[in-house]
Design a protein around this motif. Structure first.
Motif, short mmCIF file in Angstrom:
data_model
loop_
_atom_site.label_atom_id
_atom_site.label_comp_id
_atom_site.label_asym_id
_atom_site.label_seq_id
_atom_site.Cartn_x
_atom_site.Cartn_y
_atom_site.Cartn_z
N ALA A 121 0.84 -1.20 0.00
CA ALA A 121 0.00 0.00 0.00
C ALA A 121 0.88 1.25 0.00
N PHE A 122 1.99 1.19 0.72
CA PHE A 122 2.90 2.34 0.80
C PHE A 122 3.77 2.47 -0.45
N ILE A 123 4.15 1.32 -1.01
CA ILE A 123 4.90 1.34 -2.27
C ILE A 123 4.09 2.03 -3.35
N LYS A 124 2.80 1.66 -3.40
CA LYS A 124 1.89 2.22 -4.41
C LYS A 124 1.86 3.74 -4.30
N LEU A 125 1.88 4.21 -3.06
CA LEU A 125 1.86 5.66 -2.85
C LEU A 125 3.08 6.30 -3.53
N VAL A 126 4.26 5.77 -3.27
CA VAL A 126 5.48 6.33 -3.85
C VAL A 126 5.48 6.15 -5.38
N GLU A 127 4.97 5.01 -5.81
CA GLU A 127 4.87 4.73 -7.24
C GLU A 127 3.93 5.73 -7.92
N ASN A 128 2.80 6.01 -7.29
CA ASN A 128 1.83 6.94 -7.86
C ASN A 128 2.40 8.35 -7.97
N VAL A 129 3.16 8.75 -6.98
CA VAL A 129 3.72 10.10 -6.96
C VAL A 129 4.85 10.24 -7.98
N THR A 130 5.71 9.22 -8.05
CA THR A 130 6.94 9.34 -8.87
C THR A 130 6.79 8.77 -10.27
N GLY A 131 5.81 7.88 -10.47
CA GLY A 131 5.70 7.20 -11.75
C GLY A 131 6.76 6.13 -11.95
N VAL A 132 7.47 5.78 -10.87
CA VAL A 132 8.52 4.75 -10.96
C VAL A 132 8.04 3.49 -10.22
N GLU A 133 8.18 2.36 -10.91
CA GLU A 133 7.81 1.09 -10.30
C GLU A 133 9.03 0.49 -9.60
N PRO A 134 8.87 0.00 -8.39
CA PRO A 134 10.04 -0.56 -7.70
C PRO A 134 10.40 -1.96 -8.20
N THR A 135 11.63 -2.37 -7.98
CA THR A 135 12.01 -3.77 -8.11
C THR A 135 11.55 -4.47 -6.84
N VAL A 136 10.66 -5.43 -6.99
CA VAL A 136 10.13 -6.14 -5.83
C VAL A 136 10.91 -7.45 -5.64
N ILE A 137 11.33 -7.69 -4.40
CA ILE A 137 12.20 -8.82 -4.09
C ILE A 137 11.41 -10.05 -3.64
N GLY A 138 10.38 -9.84 -2.83
CA GLY A 138 9.64 -10.97 -2.23
C GLY A 138 8.67 -11.62 -3.21
N LYS A 139 7.97 -12.64 -2.71
CA LYS A 139 6.97 -13.36 -3.50
C LYS A 139 5.86 -12.40 -3.92
N PRO A 140 5.29 -12.42 -5.13
CA PRO A 140 5.41 -13.46 -6.16
C PRO A 140 6.61 -13.32 -7.10
N LYS A 141 7.51 -12.38 -6.85
CA LYS A 141 8.69 -12.26 -7.70
C LYS A 141 9.69 -13.35 -7.32
N ARG A 142 10.69 -13.54 -8.15
CA ARG A 142 11.56 -14.70 -7.96
C ARG A 142 12.82 -14.42 -7.15
N HIS A 143 13.16 -13.14 -6.90
CA HIS A 143 14.46 -12.83 -6.30
C HIS A 143 14.72 -13.56 -4.98
N MET A 144 13.71 -13.57 -4.09
CA MET A 144 13.92 -14.21 -2.79
C MET A 144 14.07 -15.72 -2.95
N ILE A 145 13.37 -16.28 -3.92
CA ILE A 145 13.47 -17.73 -4.18
C ILE A 145 14.87 -18.05 -4.69
#
Ligand SMILES: [Mg+2]
Length: 254
Positions: free
Chosen positions: A163-187
């Motif tokens: 919810a907080f990431i979305k806030l920063v994403e909405n303001v900046t127009g930049v999508e973060p690199t997400v590390i946890g599930k469902p992305k694969r980085h943590m796996i």
């Protein structure tokens, strides 16, 4: 059923439900332990340290050492260290995140960071979010431990890190690199820790949208267990199904 040489295992809804242990899960771990099969617990929870989580499992009578815990915060710290080795980080998060960053030698700063990393912070405030937005606009890399928008509690849903990431994403127009599930980085990070190949490892979890998708993303076989979020019926309607879907973990080693 194939013989897997390593297991990655989700926690909430798989090993326990809130404050209650899942008995079949405890037996499942005892089987892995007795047969010397390596395993890691993989959790999107970024606020707890591995020590906190190991302790929680031990209190449920579940075998767990600190080394067996892989958190999205640890994987995020490792990701920053390998991709931006000299980076100074502005971190929004709790001890689980700040400890993980310090552990790999990343300097945490309040101004002019090279990286903005966001995990859940129950002391979050306008100033922190404002700074995160400004630093991302100034060109800092934007990363997030986990994308969970909401977290279930006894009283209802409460905001998660997403919810907080979305806030920063909405303001900046930049999508973060997400590390946890469902992305694969943590796996990927957990596989590296355990020294196992994706082909010989299975991801075990209750949540199709996080555990199972992350496992698939990383090229693992997946075991869905219906003791938490996703029901067996819901699985039947998915285009990409988990490799296995069972009612409880008791069925697995029969
Ligand atoms: Mg779960």
């Amino acid at each position: 059923m194939k013989n897997y040489s390593a297991y990655l295992i989700d926690l909430d809804g798989t090993m326990y439900r809130g404050k209650e242990v899942i008995a079949e899960a405890r037996q499942f771990i005892e089987h892995l332990q007795a047969n010397g099969i390596p395993y890691r617990y993989v959790t999107n929870n970024s606020s707890r340290t591995p020590e906190d989580t190991a302790k929680k499992l031990q209190n449920f009578g579940i075998e767990a050492s600190v080394e067996q815990i892989v958190t999205a915060s640890m994987a995020a710290a490792a990701h920053i260290k390998s991709h931006f080795p000299e980076a100074r980080a502005f971190a929004i998060g709790e001890r689980g995140l700040t400890d993980a960053l310090k552990e790999v030698g990343i300097e945490i700063v309040e101004e002019s960071p090279d990286v903005v990393i966001m995990g859940i912070d129950r002391e979050n405030n306008y100033k922190k979010l404002r700074n995160a937005c400004l630093y991302v606009q100034q060109g800092a890399e934007f990363l997030a431990t986990n994308p969970d928008i909401k977290v279930p509690t006894e009283k209802g849903l409460v905001p998660g890190n997403g919810a907080f990431i979305k806030l920063v994403e909405n303001v900046t127009g930049v999508e973060p690199t997400v590390i946890g599930k469902p992305k694969r980085h943590m796996i990927d990070f957990a596989l590296e820790q355990i020294g196992a190949n994706a082909e010989d490892t299975i991801m075990v979890g209750d949540n199709y949208d996080t555990d199972i998708l992350a496992g698939m993303e990383a090229g693992l076989d997946t075991l869905h267990v219906h003791t938490g979020v996703t029901t067996l019926d819901e699985i039947k309607n998915k285009d990409r199904r988990p490799t296995y879907s069972i009612e409880t973990l008791e069925e697995w080693f029969k």
